[in-house]
Design a protein around this motif. Sequence first.
Motif, PDB file in Angstrom:
ATOM      1  N   THR A 308       0.832  -1.198   0.000  1.00 19.39           N
ATOM      2  CA  THR A 308       0.000   0.000   0.000  1.00 19.39           C
ATOM      3  C   THR A 308       0.868   1.249   0.000  1.00 19.39           C
ATOM      4  O   THR A 308       0.632   2.197  -0.769  1.00 19.39           O
ATOM      5  N   MET A 309       1.870   1.256   0.864  1.00 20.39           N
ATOM      6  CA  MET A 309       2.714   2.439   0.989  1.00 20.39           C
ATOM      7  C   MET A 309       3.576   2.650  -0.247  1.00 20.39           C
ATOM      8  O   MET A 309       3.847   3.799  -0.637  1.00 20.39           O
ATOM      9  N   ASP A 310       3.995   1.563  -0.880  1.00 19.30           N
ATOM     10  CA  ASP A 310       4.729   1.691  -2.142  1.00 19.30           C
ATOM     11  C   ASP A 310       3.840   2.314  -3.215  1.00 19.30           C
ATOM     12  O   ASP A 310       4.287   3.170  -3.998  1.00 19.30           O
ATOM     13  N   LEU A 311       2.575   1.877  -3.262  1.00 21.30           N
ATOM     14  CA  LEU A 311       1.650   2.424  -4.247  1.00 21.30           C
ATOM     15  C   LEU A 311       1.359   3.892  -3.948  1.00 21.30           C
ATOM     16  O   LEU A 311       1.242   4.715  -4.868  1.00 21.30           O
ATOM     17  N   ALA A 313       3.457   6.007  -2.556  1.00 22.12           N
ATOM     18  CA  ALA A 313       4.636   6.763  -2.983  1.00 22.12           C
ATOM     19  C   ALA A 313       4.627   6.975  -4.492  1.00 22.12           C
ATOM     20  O   ALA A 313       4.987   8.052  -4.986  1.00 22.12           O
ATOM     21  N   HIS A 314       4.217   5.957  -5.222  1.00 27.45           N
ATOM     22  CA  HIS A 314       4.153   6.067  -6.676  1.00 27.45           C
ATOM     23  C   HIS A 314       3.093   7.100  -7.080  1.00 27.45           C
ATOM     24  O   HIS A 314       3.344   7.946  -7.963  1.00 27.45           O
ATOM     25  N   TYR A 315       1.940   7.060  -6.447  1.00 23.43           N
ATOM     26  CA  TYR A 315       0.876   8.030  -6.747  1.00 23.43           C
ATOM     27  C   TYR A 315       1.321   9.444  -6.373  1.00 23.43           C
ATOM     28  O   TYR A 315       1.009  10.414  -7.092  1.00 23.43           O
ATOM     29  N   GLN A 316       2.031   9.589  -5.261  1.00 21.96           N
ATOM     30  CA  GLN A 316       2.502  10.906  -4.842  1.00 21.96           C
ATOM     31  C   GLN A 316       3.414  11.537  -5.894  1.00 21.96           C
ATOM     32  O   GLN A 316       3.352  12.742  -6.138  1.00 21.96           O
ATOM     33  N   ALA A 319       1.204  12.803  -8.589  1.00 18.46           N
ATOM     34  CA  ALA A 319       0.487  14.005  -8.146  1.00 18.46           C
ATOM     35  C   ALA A 319       1.391  15.234  -8.208  1.00 18.46           C
ATOM     36  O   ALA A 319       0.965  16.314  -8.656  1.00 18.46           O
ATOM     37  N   ARG A 320       2.634  15.088  -7.769  1.00 17.60           N
ATOM     38  CA  ARG A 320       3.554  16.224  -7.825  1.00 17.60           C
ATOM     39  C   ARG A 320       3.787  16.668  -9.263  1.00 17.60           C
ATOM     40  O   ARG A 320       3.955  17.863  -9.539  1.00 17.60           O
ATOM     41  N   GLU A 321       3.775  15.715 -10.187  1.00 20.13           N
ATOM     42  CA  GLU A 321       3.979  16.046 -11.594  1.00 20.13           C
ATOM     43  C   GLU A 321       2.883  16.970 -12.133  1.00 20.13           C
ATOM     44  O   GLU A 321       3.121  17.756 -13.048  1.00 20.13           O
ATOM     45  N   VAL A 322       1.678  16.871 -11.555  1.00 21.12           N
ATOM     46  CA  VAL A 322       0.577  17.718 -12.051  1.00 21.12           C
ATOM     47  C   VAL A 322       0.256  18.855 -11.093  1.00 21.12           C
ATOM     48  O   VAL A 322      -0.732  19.575 -11.287  1.00 21.12           O
ATOM     49  N   LEU A 384       3.496   2.902 -14.035  1.00 19.11           N
ATOM     50  CA  LEU A 384       3.649   1.718 -13.170  1.00 19.11           C
ATOM     51  C   LEU A 384       4.615   0.727 -13.785  1.00 19.11           C
ATOM     52  O   LEU A 384       4.528   0.405 -14.978  1.00 19.11           O
ATOM     53  N   ASP A 385       5.521   0.226 -12.968  1.00 12.12           N
ATOM     54  CA  ASP A 385       6.428  -0.834 -13.406  1.00 12.12           C
ATOM     55  C   ASP A 385       5.621  -2.093 -13.664  1.00 12.12           C
ATOM     56  O   ASP A 385       4.877  -2.551 -12.793  1.00 12.12           O
ATOM     57  N   PRO A 386       5.731  -2.688 -14.865  1.00  8.68           N
ATOM     58  CA  PRO A 386       4.951  -3.892 -15.160  1.00  8.68           C
ATOM     59  C   PRO A 386       5.205  -5.038 -14.187  1.00  8.68           C
ATOM     60  O   PRO A 386       4.336  -5.908 -14.027  1.00  8.68           O
ATOM     61  N   ASP A 387       6.342  -5.062 -13.573  1.00  6.98           N
ATOM     62  CA  ASP A 387       6.660  -6.156 -12.639  1.00  6.98           C
ATOM     63  C   ASP A 387       6.408  -5.770 -11.204  1.00  6.98           C
ATOM     64  O   ASP A 387       6.599  -6.567 -10.307  1.00  6.98           O
TER      65      ASP A 387
END
Length: 387
Positions: A308-311, A313-316, A319-322, A384-387
């Motif tokens: 959950t926390m990895d996901l 971080a990825h979403y964050q 979000a910063r990009e936009v 998202l990394d496919p793996d």
Amino acid sequence: MKATLKPALTDWFRQREGEMLDLLEALVNTDSGSYDKAGVDQVGSILESALRNADVVTSRHRLLNNGDCISGKIDGEHRANKHVLLLGHMDTVFPSGTASRRAFHIDGDVAYGPGVADMKAGLVMNLFVARAFAELGGNRLPLHILFTGDEEIASPASRRLTQEMAKGARAVFNAEPGRPTGNVVTGRKGALFMDFEVRGVAAHAGVSPELGASAIEALARKTIALHALSNRSNGISTNVGTVSGGLSVNTVADFACGQLDVRFPDNIDRSALRQQIIDIIEEESPTCTCGKVVREGLFLPLLTTAMTMDLLAHYQTAAREVGFTVEGEYTGGAADSGLTSAVGAPTLCAVGPVGGHVHTDREYCMLASIVPRAQALALAIATLDPD
């Protein structure tokens, strides 16, 4: 992600903000209470048609008593890899006729109406994210989308489909409303709903009250005992939210009924808690009364895991990009994200547009959050990394 895809994605949503608001208005102005199958199906048909117009392969999962579920699939560049699931529910808590009494309206940068945040704005966001990838491509992973129609009553008919579609997912994004803080949700309590009935003995309240046994008194005693199970220190909360019963003011009531809502964190022994509740409901107090549970619904907790926390971080990063920042929150509200978490799918909840006062006549959605939340979600999926 191709260098040209990021601006293409973000621009795509900006150019369609008006379309998104038009769809939001249409959905909010369509009654779709959990027990209003026709209304939920109407919302489903609107969404199904929009997906098909974008050349998304769709399926309608027909249900007898609850609203049909609508799903769609978009192939990814890596077809054999794990998929991404976009999740949302079409039902609201409001009865038929609410949409005509409190129609969608905008005041400044805020939209109001039944279900505007929970979660019709999220449905709009998910639909347009799917459309964006259908038109532009760029999703490395297959993208699956699911709209259900009974989440507000603990998903009795759709939970199996939700969990089947979540199995093996690389990520699940649930479009529940973003918190009023703007944050997303990384953990939720579980919830147990119980409808219960109490039987007593009828008698004339003035002539022979001693011959009766009041079901209403029994329900009142049970309500007090059930509320006493609430415990701030361990995170349990209980609430009898509706009650009814009795025949007339001058009759000792031989029938009453209530609805119980229980919230609990994931470290609680759910079986033991449930047995305490059953014992209270079935207790014969006062004499010659009896109670029984007639319906149960269960929301599983959304666990805060390393995945959950990895996901998050990825979403964050997306979000910063936009242009906005976001943190994760824990909430007592329950959702279908607990179902997807339970089958091992990394799950992030409340990624939908920001709103608040849900389940009330003050429910609102911040319109300025719709496009950025859609952009962030799309970028998170594309990177998202496919793996």
